[in-house]
Structure formats: structure tokens, C-alpha cells
Design an enzyme around this catalytic site. Structure first.
Site, short mmCIF file in Angstrom:
data_model
loop_
_atom_site.label_atom_id
_atom_site.label_comp_id
_atom_site.label_asym_id
_atom_site.label_seq_id
_atom_site.Cartn_x
_atom_site.Cartn_y
_atom_site.Cartn_z
N ASP A 19 64.38 74.51 -22.11
CA ASP A 19 64.81 75.77 -22.71
C ASP A 19 66.32 75.98 -22.63
O ASP A 19 66.79 77.11 -22.60
CB ASP A 19 64.10 76.98 -22.06
CG ASP A 19 62.60 76.87 -22.15
OD1 ASP A 19 62.12 76.37 -23.17
OD2 ASP A 19 61.92 77.27 -21.19
N LYS A 22 68.46 72.92 -26.57
CA LYS A 22 68.70 71.57 -27.11
C LYS A 22 68.58 71.52 -28.63
O LYS A 22 69.29 70.78 -29.29
CB LYS A 22 67.68 70.57 -26.55
CG LYS A 22 67.84 70.24 -25.11
CD LYS A 22 66.78 69.25 -24.69
CE LYS A 22 65.36 69.79 -24.74
NZ LYS A 22 65.06 70.86 -23.78
N GLY A 46 59.57 73.71 -27.51
CA GLY A 46 59.90 74.68 -28.54
C GLY A 46 61.40 74.63 -28.75
O GLY A 46 62.15 75.01 -27.87
N HIS A 47 61.82 74.11 -29.88
CA HIS A 47 63.25 73.98 -30.15
C HIS A 47 63.65 74.97 -31.23
O HIS A 47 63.24 74.84 -32.38
CB HIS A 47 63.58 72.52 -30.53
CG HIS A 47 63.34 71.56 -29.40
ND1 HIS A 47 63.23 70.20 -29.56
CD2 HIS A 47 63.19 71.79 -28.07
CE1 HIS A 47 63.02 69.64 -28.37
NE2 HIS A 47 62.99 70.58 -27.46
N GLN A 231 61.66 69.29 -22.94
CA GLN A 231 61.68 69.79 -21.56
C GLN A 231 63.03 69.46 -20.88
O GLN A 231 64.04 69.49 -21.55
CB GLN A 231 60.50 69.22 -20.75
CG GLN A 231 59.13 69.72 -21.23
CD GLN A 231 58.58 68.91 -22.39
OE1 GLN A 231 58.63 67.71 -22.40
NE2 GLN A 231 58.01 69.59 -23.38
P1 IMP Z 1 52.70 71.22 -19.84
O1 IMP Z 1 53.81 70.37 -20.32
O2 IMP Z 1 52.10 72.10 -20.89
O3 IMP Z 1 51.65 70.43 -19.09
O4 IMP Z 1 53.32 72.23 -18.76
C1 IMP Z 1 53.81 71.80 -17.50
C2 IMP Z 1 55.04 72.60 -17.08
O5 IMP Z 1 56.12 72.30 -17.95
C3 IMP Z 1 54.86 74.12 -17.18
O6 IMP Z 1 55.62 74.72 -16.14
C4 IMP Z 1 55.47 74.47 -18.51
O7 IMP Z 1 55.91 75.80 -18.56
C5 IMP Z 1 56.61 73.49 -18.54
N1 IMP Z 1 57.05 73.15 -19.91
C6 IMP Z 1 56.44 72.32 -20.77
N2 IMP Z 1 57.14 72.23 -21.92
C7 IMP Z 1 58.23 72.99 -21.76
C8 IMP Z 1 59.37 73.27 -22.58
O8 IMP Z 1 59.54 72.76 -23.70
N3 IMP Z 1 60.30 74.12 -22.06
C9 IMP Z 1 60.17 74.65 -20.81
N4 IMP Z 1 59.14 74.41 -20.02
C10 IMP Z 1 58.18 73.58 -20.48
#
Ligand code: IMP
Length: 429
Positions: A19, A22, A46-47, A231
Site C-alpha cells: 500500500d 506502487k 490493489g494498485h 504487497q
Molecule cells: P493474503 O495475501 O490475502 O493471504 O493476506 C495476508 C496478509 O497480507 C494480510 O495481512 C493482508 O492484509 C496482507 N496483504 C495482502 N495483499 C496486500 C496488499 O496488496 N497490500 C497490503 N496488504 C496486503
């Protein structure tokens, strides 16, 4: 910042927990890009971009899609939910974005599929974890990567191979339906699911490709290639704040794995970091502000998750964590985003070390992060609106000093600063 030298690629990734903005940075850098490729994660990302004055959130499609000359690649390391992919593509086309399957968008035939059963299992796993839940996005990311490691998952290439798809689905459902049943969930029928998947495969058509070969050729031909991280380094399954991480290699090490280019091709690693810190989901966050200042940051920065809408946890910039990510990912330059959000915060604080059990540590620890207490350096704030500033020298002195302090603490140069959501709101150095 300079253009990419030929035969080498740049990776753009989040420095902390994602977040960092990017999407916009890739879109800005994509001005000179030939290829933008995603190498990991899925539609948990989410970009957010601003396009023709409208907010656009990309989850699976690379952020080069708004630049007509760019080839966008969804690499083999990305977990693809085919239903989501179809919907995201339809949404973009409806907004007038030019998506030409097989021409400006390719999807790796090797990419693992997220199926509806993975989403169900993700939610079940979170339920079972109870108070120890990870706070996943609930999109099936972890279970799909687990099936890849377990060699029982299907891949994008199966969507255009009816016999393989039927056999793979039968095997997978034989394994998963008893699990779903044990949790009181309805079993999944192979027939209707296979039909839906084959229809999506037909729709994707020429976009399904050997993207590793395409990327290697692009590098050989001296094209400018950007790898778009999803991420952030601290959500990397190995190097992040395990178990509160995602299930892929979000750090730069994931590029070779998730795209099929050799590691040595990555000569530039651009780390995108916010001028303060945020995190969604559970897990340790040493410089978190669970008070009115944190709430002020959340409101000023509009800090709500772009995938799940969850309020983001907010805190001060953490130089200990940043330095760790710079080291782990080999970050060669930093981009600082949301500097404008810090207007009116005085002092601005930066975590420079941690206190743990009476000791001062400056290395980011693998365990017991919940127990550390950050030690802060206070810096003067600025009161001016900087959203219109385009030159570093025109920033208020306190803002300049803040950036220079971050550079000193992180040990790498800040090459670009973002001062608002629009493409133009950047300061190049
Ligand atoms: P998952 O990727 O859905 O399994 O989530 C695992 C962890 O990564 C959680 O804490 C999510 O909130 C975090 N997470 C996954 N994708 C993103 C992202 O694009 N931005 C921020 N946090 C993310």
C-alpha cells in the site's frame, strides 16, 4: 532517476507492508517502459491509479495497462483467479481502457489458478485460527499457493486444455471436497466448474502464453522491462513478519521465480515507501500509533484498503524496518510517496532503533517484534501545501530535511517523491 539500461530490468516493490502507492509509481515510470510484468501475489493486491480524473484500482492487471505502448505480463508467479480476471478485464474495457489480449496483455500459462474452493478454504483457515488470524484478504491466495507447492493445483494453461482440466479438477476435488464437507461447506461439482473455466479460457485465447520466453527475449532485445511487485518486502513469505505475511515471495528474490528471467537481470530495485507507515491485517507494527495522531494520519492519507476497504493501521516512518528491506531486497533507490499527507504534523517522528528487554537494537528482528518499543528521532514539520510543488528546491526546508534524513537512515538515495495522487504530482531528483 535514469532510464533502464538495456538487457537489464528494474523491479519496483513496496518496502514495508504494501500500500505504498506502487501503482501510481509504475504508471509514472511506465512512460519509458516497453514491458511491465507482475511476478507474484494475486488479486489481494490493489494498485490505485488516477486516469482521466477517475480513480482506477487494478488488482491483477499490471499498472502499465494505461500506457498504450506497454506490453503487460501476468507472470507465472502470480496466482490467477480466472473469474476475477474476467471481471477485472470487463471493468477496464467498460471504462475505455484499451486491452488487446495477446498484444498488450499476456498471462503466463504456468500461473497457478485460484478456484472458488481456495477462497472457501482461506476463509475457513482464518476462522479456525480465531484470535491468531492473519487478517488475509480472503481471496484464496494462501490455499492456491499451497496447492502449487503440493503439486495438486491447476494452472492457466489448463484453461485451454479440456482433458487436462477435467483430470486435474477431478484429482483436486477428490482431495478438497472432504475438507470442505468437514467444515460444513457444500462440496464443489466438477462439471459446471469445468464448463465455466473452459469458457473463460476461450475468452482469454491468445493472451495465454509462455511469458518467461517473452520476457527473456525482451531483455535480449534491450527492451525496458519493469517488474511490478505486489504487497511489500515485510509481507514476503520468507523474509517478512511471518506468519503475518502473504504466501508469495514479494521481495526482489521473487522476480526470477515468478517471471522466468535470471536473477542477474535485475540491476535496479526501486523501493516505494510512504513518508509514514501503514499496515492492513494483523501482525506486528512497532511504530503504530493507536491514538489520535494515528487517526489523523488515516484521515489525511485516506488510508483505507483498496482491495478490502479495511481501515489501515497508521504509524511513523520506521527506519529500522526500511533499512532491513533495503538490505534484503537490494534496493538501489527509494521513492517516497504521500509526503503531502504529513503537512501540519509537528514534530514528525521517525523510529531509528528499537528497545527490547532493556537493549537497544538497530537490526530488524525475526521474532518478538510485538515486544519492541521504538526509539524516535523528532524532526520539524511543515505547514505549507506541497501538492503543487514540482522541484525539490521548492519544498519547504523542513520537508527537504525530512527526505534527506530518511535517505541517511535508509542508506540509499530518494530519486522520486510523490505529493498527490495524480501522475503529474511528482518531484524528480
Ligand atoms: P493474503 O495475501 O490475502 O493471504 O493476506 C495476508 C496478509 O497480507 C494480510 O495481512 C493482508 O492484509 C496482507 N496483504 C495482502 N495483499 C496486500 C496488499 O496488496 N497490500 C497490503 N496488504 C496486503
Amino acid at each position: 532517476m535514469t532510464r533502464n539500461p538495456s538487457k537489464s530490468a528494474a523491479c519496483v516493490l513496496g518496502v514495508l507492508w504494501g500500500d505504498e502507492g506502487k501503482g501510481k509509481i509504475i504508471d509514472v515510470l511506465a512512460q519509458d517502459a516497453d514491458v511491465v510484468a507482475r511476478y507474484g501475489g494475486g488479486h489481494n493486491a490493489g494498485h490505485t491509479l488516477v486516469w482521466r480524473g477517475e480513480r482506477l484500482v487494478l488488482h491483477l492487471i499490471p499498472s502499465g495497462i494505461l500506457r498504450p505502448q506497454v506490453l503487460n505480463v501476468i507472470g507465472n508467479g502470480v496466482v490467477v483467479d480466472p473469474f476475477h480476471l474476467r471481471n477485472e478485464l470487463e471493468g477496464l474495457v467498460a471504462k475505455g481502457v484499451e486491452v488487446r489480449l495477446g498484444t498488450n496483455l499476456l498471462v503466463s500459462e504456468r500461473a497457478p489458478l485460484i478456484l472458488p474452493l481456495h477462497r472457501a478454504l482461506d476463509q475457513v483457515a482464518e476462522h479456525v485460527r480465531g484470535a491468531g488470524r492473519i487478517g488475509t484478504t480472503g481471496r484464496g491466495i494462501g490455499p492456491a499457493y499451497a496447492d502449487r507447492a503440493n503439486r495438486s493445483g491447476l494452472r492457466v494453461g489448463d484453461l485451454i486444455r479440456p482433458q487436462r482440466l477435467a483430470a486435474g479438477l477431478e484429482h483436486l476435488l477428490a482431495e478438497k471436497n472432504p475438507v470442505l464437507k468437514a467444515f460444513g461447506l457444500p462440496p464443489i461439482e466438477a462439471g459446471p466448474l469445468a464448463e465455466d473455466l473452459l469458457r473463460i479460457g476461450e475468452g482469454l485465447g491468445a493472451a495465454v502464453a509462455d511469458t518467461g520466453a517473452v520476457l527473456r527475449r525482451a531483455l535480449r532485445d534491450g527492451r525496458r522491462v519493469y517488474f511490478e511487485g505486489a504487497q511489500g518486502v515485510l509481507l514476503d513469505v520468507d523474509h517478512g513478519t511471518y506468519p503475518f505475511v502473504t504466501s508469495s515471495s514479494a521481495s526482489s528474490g521473487g522476480v526470477a521465480i515468478g517471471s522466468g528471467v535470471p536473477p542477474a537481470a535485475i540491476q535496479r530495485v526501486v523501493g516505494v515507501v510512504k513518508a509514514y507507515a501503514t499496515r492492513v491485517g494483523e501482525g506486528p507494527f512497532p511504530s503504530e500509533l493507536a491514538d489520535a495522531t494515528g487517526e489523523r494520519l488515516r484521515v489525511a492519507g485516506r488510508e483505507y484498503g483498496s482491495t478490502t476497504g479495511r481501515p489501515r493501521r497508521c504509524g511513523w516512518f520506521d527506519a529500522v524496518a526500511c533499512r532491513y528491506s533495503v538490505d534484503v531486497a537490494g534496493i538501489t533507490e527509494l521513492v517516497v510517496t504521500n509526503l503531502d499527507v504529513l503537512r501540519g504534523f509537528d514534530p514528525i517522528r521517525v523510529a531509528v532503533a528499537y528497545q527490547v528487554a532493556g537493549r537497544r537494537v538497530t537490526e530488524f528482528p525475526a521474532f518478538d517484534l510485538d515486544e519492541v518499543r521504538p526509539e524516535y528521532q523528532d524532526l520539524p514539520g511543515f505547514q505549507e501545501d506541497i501538492t503543487g510543488v514540482r522541484r525539490f528546491a521548492d519544498l519547504p526546508a523542513a520537508a527537504q530535511r525530512y527526505i534527506e534524513t530518511l535517505e541517511g537512515l535508509a542508506g540509499v538515495r530518494v530519486g522520486l517523491i510523490s505529493v498527490g495522487p495524480a501522475r503529474e504530482q511528482v518531484i524528480w531528483r
